[in-house]
Design a protein around this motif. Structure first.
Motif, PDB file in Angstrom:
ATOM      1  N   GLY A 115     -38.280  18.010 -26.216  1.00  0.00           N
ATOM      2  CA  GLY A 115     -39.704  17.714 -26.210  1.00  0.00           C
ATOM      3  C   GLY A 115     -40.023  16.331 -25.687  1.00  0.00           C
ATOM      4  O   GLY A 115     -40.860  15.612 -26.255  1.00  0.00           O
ATOM      5  N   ILE A 116     -39.368  15.948 -24.572  1.00  0.00           N
ATOM      6  CA  ILE A 116     -39.627  14.639 -23.979  1.00  0.00           C
ATOM      7  C   ILE A 116     -39.884  14.765 -22.491  1.00  0.00           C
ATOM      8  O   ILE A 116     -39.434  15.709 -21.843  1.00  0.00           O
ATOM      9  N   HIS A 166     -42.415  10.236 -22.214  1.00  0.00           N
ATOM     10  CA  HIS A 166     -43.398  10.953 -23.024  1.00  0.00           C
ATOM     11  C   HIS A 166     -42.685  11.680 -24.149  1.00  0.00           C
ATOM     12  O   HIS A 166     -41.589  12.209 -23.962  1.00  0.00           O
ATOM     13  N   VAL A 167     -43.301  11.671 -25.327  1.00  0.00           N
ATOM     14  CA  VAL A 167     -42.816  12.448 -26.465  1.00  0.00           C
ATOM     15  C   VAL A 167     -43.887  13.470 -26.820  1.00  0.00           C
ATOM     16  O   VAL A 167     -45.037  13.113 -27.084  1.00  0.00           O
ATOM     17  N   GLU A 168     -43.503  14.733 -26.802  1.00  0.00           N
ATOM     18  CA  GLU A 168     -44.447  15.816 -27.066  1.00  0.00           C
ATOM     19  C   GLU A 168     -44.729  15.891 -28.565  1.00  0.00           C
ATOM     20  O   GLU A 168     -43.812  16.041 -29.374  1.00  0.00           O
ATOM     21  N   PRO A 169     -45.999  15.767 -28.950  1.00  0.00           N
ATOM     22  CA  PRO A 169     -46.334  15.832 -30.382  1.00  0.00           C
ATOM     23  C   PRO A 169     -45.877  17.134 -31.014  1.00  0.00           C
ATOM     24  O   PRO A 169     -46.038  18.213 -30.445  1.00  0.00           O
ATOM     25  N   GLY A 170     -45.282  17.028 -32.199  1.00  0.00           N
ATOM     26  CA  GLY A 170     -44.857  18.203 -32.946  1.00  0.00           C
ATOM     27  C   GLY A 170     -43.533  18.788 -32.515  1.00  0.00           C
ATOM     28  O   GLY A 170     -43.051  19.729 -33.154  1.00  0.00           O
ATOM     29  N   GLU A 171     -42.919  18.256 -31.456  1.00  0.00           N
ATOM     30  CA  GLU A 171     -41.627  18.768 -31.017  1.00  0.00           C
ATOM     31  C   GLU A 171     -40.490  17.903 -31.565  1.00  0.00           C
ATOM     32  O   GLU A 171     -40.719  16.957 -32.304  1.00  0.00           O
ATOM     33  N   ASP A 206     -40.474  14.027 -31.661  1.00  0.00           N
ATOM     34  CA  ASP A 206     -41.613  13.358 -32.285  1.00  0.00           C
ATOM     35  C   ASP A 206     -41.160  12.643 -33.559  1.00  0.00           C
ATOM     36  O   ASP A 206     -40.589  13.247 -34.462  1.00  0.00           O
ATOM     37  N   GLY A 207     -41.387  11.319 -33.625  1.00  0.00           N
ATOM     38  CA  GLY A 207     -40.968  10.525 -34.761  1.00  0.00           C
ATOM     39  C   GLY A 207     -39.534  10.051 -34.702  1.00  0.00           C
ATOM     40  O   GLY A 207     -39.091   9.309 -35.584  1.00  0.00           O
ATOM     41  N   GLU A 264     -38.984   6.896 -28.954  1.00  0.00           N
ATOM     42  CA  GLU A 264     -40.195   6.156 -28.581  1.00  0.00           C
ATOM     43  C   GLU A 264     -40.426   6.268 -27.082  1.00  0.00           C
ATOM     44  O   GLU A 264     -39.494   6.108 -26.289  1.00  0.00           O
ATOM     45  N   GLU A 265     -41.679   6.540 -26.701  1.00  0.00           N
ATOM     46  CA  GLU A 265     -42.002   6.707 -25.291  1.00  0.00           C
ATOM     47  C   GLU A 265     -42.436   5.393 -24.663  1.00  0.00           C
ATOM     48  O   GLU A 265     -42.902   4.475 -25.347  1.00  0.00           O
TER      49      GLU A 265
END
Length: 368
Positions: free
Chosen positions: A260-261, A286-291, A294-295, A298-299
């Protein structure tokens, strides 16, 4: 996109002519330039040439290679409904492997074997992310035996043979070498890239898609994904095929690991802008929210002074102790060495400091 649509555009661009009764895709265009013929048709002759090693491989493989006829394809540009054609090969006693883009848009799919037998099929499943699909054949001739997937990873310079049905020319074989390995190849709509792709200079054209690229032992090293240009063809590797196809046969689908990036390969400008100790790795853009990431990761932000350059995000340089010098290496490692639910250890640079993060992989979202 079915080969028929791709070929239609290419044929019109090259020939500037109509299509007749079918989409030119992989279907044989009925024009003044139409060609037909089966190079393996058996005619009783006494004066056959001696042939070569390539002839031996061809004769060992050809009975297991099929022509794939796809009906009910709608051209997205014109709305015209027609048919397309590709290639495939026997994987086990009843299943035939081909490309997802050859069959995904069709209503009915028939196979023709080189001995002339026709059979109907059932679509077992497809996988967009590897461009692979599996058909279950209602009939398999006695002469056709499953082709083996090579267990050896191909090397540049290795001789290979492409066997299939370019432009409907049944039973065609071309010869070349492996020109490159570990390629990533953009999908037709460019929203994703296939991983672990083999590059070859063996001539492949529309209609070859889904056919086997074999070594001189007759083992399949890749599933042909048609051509990219003059003297450049591609094939989905046997390593990828060996993971995806059994899953499709068992469940009708295959789940790909997913971080998810968004990412970019580190080049000189990125390395300098981020004060990196060396020019290697990938930077998280980019980090896809909820994937999965996420957390965890860091993007970067994008610096817009001159050319856009990502700055400040995590720079991944190892996963599970394996070097990740570029996006090709990341894609190959994830696809061939991991599965959804696996936890990977990521070595990265963050704010000038080396750190290790644990990430549990998710499943790549379906596009259909």
């Amino acid at each position: 996109m079915n080969d028929s649509v791709l070929d239609r555009r290419g044929f019109l661009a090259l020939a500037g002519t109509g299509l007749g009764g079918a989409l030119a895709g992989c279907a044989e265009p009925r024009t003044a330039h139409s060609m037909e013929g089966n190079s393996s048709s058996q005619i009783d002759r006494d004066d056959l040439a001696e042939g070569s090693t390539y002839t031996d491989v061809y004769e060992a493989v050809i009975d297991s290679v099929t022509q794939v006829q796809v009906f009910g394809i709608e051209d997205p540009l014109t709305g015209e409904v027609g048919q397309g054609q590709g290639s495939g090969f026997l994987f086990d006693d009843s299943h035939v492997v081909t490309n997802d883009h050859v069959v995904a848009d069709g209503d009915e799919i028939d196979l023709q074997y080189v001995n002339g037998d026709w059979t109907s099929t059932r679509l077992v499943g497809t996988d967009y992310y590897s461009d692979l699909a599996v058909l279950e054949a209602d009939h398999v001739p006695d002469e056709a035996t499953p082709l083996s997937l090579s267990e050896e990873y191909p090397v540049v310079g290795q001789e290979v043979l492409a066997i299939g049905n370019p432009f409907g020319l049944e039973g065609t074989m071309t010869r070349g070498i492996v020109s490159g390995v570990d390629r990533t190849l953009d999908t037709f709509d460019r929203d994703f890239a296939y991983s672990n792709v083999i590059q070859t200079d063996a001539a492949v054209n529309p209609g070859n898609s889904g056919g086997p690229l074999v070594d001189l032992d007759g083992d399949v090293i890749g599933v042909i994904n048609a051509g990219g240009g003059d003297n450049i063809g591609f094939a989905i590797s046997a390593a990828m095929t060996s993971r995806v196809v059994p899953s499709i046969i068992d469940t009708g689908e295959y789940e790909h690991p997913y971080m998810g990036i968004g990412l970019a390969t580190v080049d000189r400008h990125i390395a300098e802008a981020n004060d990196l100790p060396k020019r290697t790795g990938i930077i998280v853009t980019h980090v896809e929210p909820g994937e999965a990431a996420d957390g965890v990761l860091e993007e970067a932000t994008i610096r817009r002074e001159g050319d856009p350059i990502p700055v400040g995000g995590d720079v991944i340089f190892e996963i599970d102790g394996e070097p990740i010098p570029d996006r090709h290496a990341l894609s190959t490692y994830l696809e061939l060495e991991t599965s959804p639910g696996d936890t990977i250890e990521i070595e990265c640079w963050r704010d000038g400091t080396e750190t290790t993060e644990s990430l549990t992989l998710g499943s790549r979202p379906s596009t259909r």
